[in-house]
Design a protein around this motif. Sequence first.
Motif, PDB file in Angstrom:
ATOM      1  N   HIS A 179     -52.865  60.508 -30.175  1.00 51.05           N
ATOM      2  CA  HIS A 179     -53.941  60.938 -29.844  1.00 51.05           C
ATOM      3  C   HIS A 179     -55.078  61.554 -30.620  1.00 51.05           C
ATOM      4  O   HIS A 179     -54.660  62.200 -31.775  1.00 51.05           O
ATOM      5  CB  HIS A 179     -53.628  62.318 -28.624  1.00 51.05           C
ATOM      6  N   GLU A 180     -56.365  61.365 -30.281  1.00 57.02           N
ATOM      7  CA  GLU A 180     -57.489  61.791 -31.232  1.00 57.02           C
ATOM      8  C   GLU A 180     -58.334  62.724 -30.230  1.00 57.02           C
ATOM      9  O   GLU A 180     -59.237  62.085 -29.601  1.00 57.02           O
ATOM     10  CB  GLU A 180     -58.065  60.779 -31.731  1.00 57.02           C
ATOM     11  N   TYR A 203     -45.551  67.341 -29.740  1.00 56.80           N
ATOM     12  CA  TYR A 203     -46.782  66.527 -30.138  1.00 56.80           C
ATOM     13  C   TYR A 203     -46.936  66.804 -31.678  1.00 56.80           C
ATOM     14  O   TYR A 203     -48.087  66.435 -32.206  1.00 56.80           O
ATOM     15  CB  TYR A 203     -47.905  67.083 -29.289  1.00 56.80           C
ATOM     16  N   ALA A 204     -46.050  67.175 -32.479  1.00 56.05           N
ATOM     17  CA  ALA A 204     -46.006  67.463 -33.723  1.00 56.05           C
ATOM     18  C   ALA A 204     -46.271  65.965 -34.515  1.00 56.05           C
ATOM     19  O   ALA A 204     -45.859  64.953 -34.380  1.00 56.05           O
ATOM     20  CB  ALA A 204     -44.826  67.886 -34.444  1.00 56.05           C
ATOM     21  N   GLY A 205     -47.619  65.849 -35.173  1.00 54.23           N
ATOM     22  CA  GLY A 205     -47.673  64.723 -35.842  1.00 54.23           C
ATOM     23  C   GLY A 205     -48.456  63.744 -34.919  1.00 54.23           C
ATOM     24  O   GLY A 205     -48.974  62.671 -35.345  1.00 54.23           O
ATOM     25  N   ARG A 206     -48.774  64.084 -33.636  1.00 58.51           N
ATOM     26  CA  ARG A 206     -49.498  63.032 -32.690  1.00 58.51           C
ATOM     27  C   ARG A 206     -50.682  63.354 -32.479  1.00 58.51           C
ATOM     28  O   ARG A 206     -51.368  62.692 -31.722  1.00 58.51           O
ATOM     29  CB  ARG A 206     -48.417  62.921 -31.461  1.00 58.51           C
ATOM     30  N   PRO A 213     -54.924  68.064 -36.608  1.00 58.58           N
ATOM     31  CA  PRO A 213     -54.379  69.509 -36.667  1.00 58.58           C
ATOM     32  C   PRO A 213     -55.460  70.403 -36.030  1.00 58.58           C
ATOM     33  O   PRO A 213     -55.040  71.627 -35.460  1.00 58.58           O
ATOM     34  CB  PRO A 213     -54.615  69.687 -38.156  1.00 58.58           C
ATOM     35  N   SER A 214     -56.590  70.100 -35.603  1.00 63.46           N
ATOM     36  CA  SER A 214     -57.591  70.961 -34.866  1.00 63.46           C
ATOM     37  C   SER A 214     -57.282  70.983 -33.487  1.00 63.46           C
ATOM     38  O   SER A 214     -57.999  71.591 -32.745  1.00 63.46           O
ATOM     39  CB  SER A 214     -58.898  70.399 -35.149  1.00 63.46           C
TER      40      SER A 214
END
Length: 233
Positions: A132-133, A150-153, A156-157
């Motif tokens: 996701h962005e 959702y780690a890494g998906r 960071p923000s």
Amino acid sequence: MTESVRKFAMRVDASARIGSGHVMRCLALADELRDHGATVTFISRDLGGALFDLVRAQGYEQLILPPAITPDGSEMPDWQVDLAATISAVQDLAPLDWIVIDHYGIESRWELAIRKVARKVLAIDDLANRQHECDFLLDQNYYRNLAQRYAGRVPPSCKLFLGPQYALLRKEFRRVVPRPSDAGRAQRLFVCFGGADLTGETEKVLRALTRREFAGLTADVVVGTANQRIGAV
């Protein structure tokens, strides 16, 4: 809500295959946003059973994308085709303050490109199976490893809203006062497997309830208009 953050769009689909749950939870969110002064527009592909009448009856504008024609028979075209159709549909509304995406067929490339017409992106998900962005991500379900799913998906923000405390409930459900449970044997059962129930779970439960050990149990059964086996139920 500030005066400058008022214009929302919901990119969400419904059909006999997809079900109606995505639209229903977006309607719950839309009602809350409208109560705080926002305007909300729904953007949906014409897949049949897309709940257009319900969305309009609730007082929301409904922008309809053309039916998808794909070699594999899927209801979602190539992401670039869907993106272009969505951007074209919202030209008169752009720039949007937020676009809310509740769709398993949309991922990071679509979300990144939609920023041409939307300042912020909220993704509603519960699969955690793609990138996701987005600025916010909402997953209202309970999982043992919820914090890691959702780690890494997501960037960071991205701010995550995870767990049942963020459930998108309609107002009538929020007004229900919990009753203390009665001691002993259950007397009444509520059965509902969403708007479509493609795998026939309602019928499975009803067949199970014919067993002798469930004699005397009352069942209230709710099926959606997209359920193609209402007669059998």
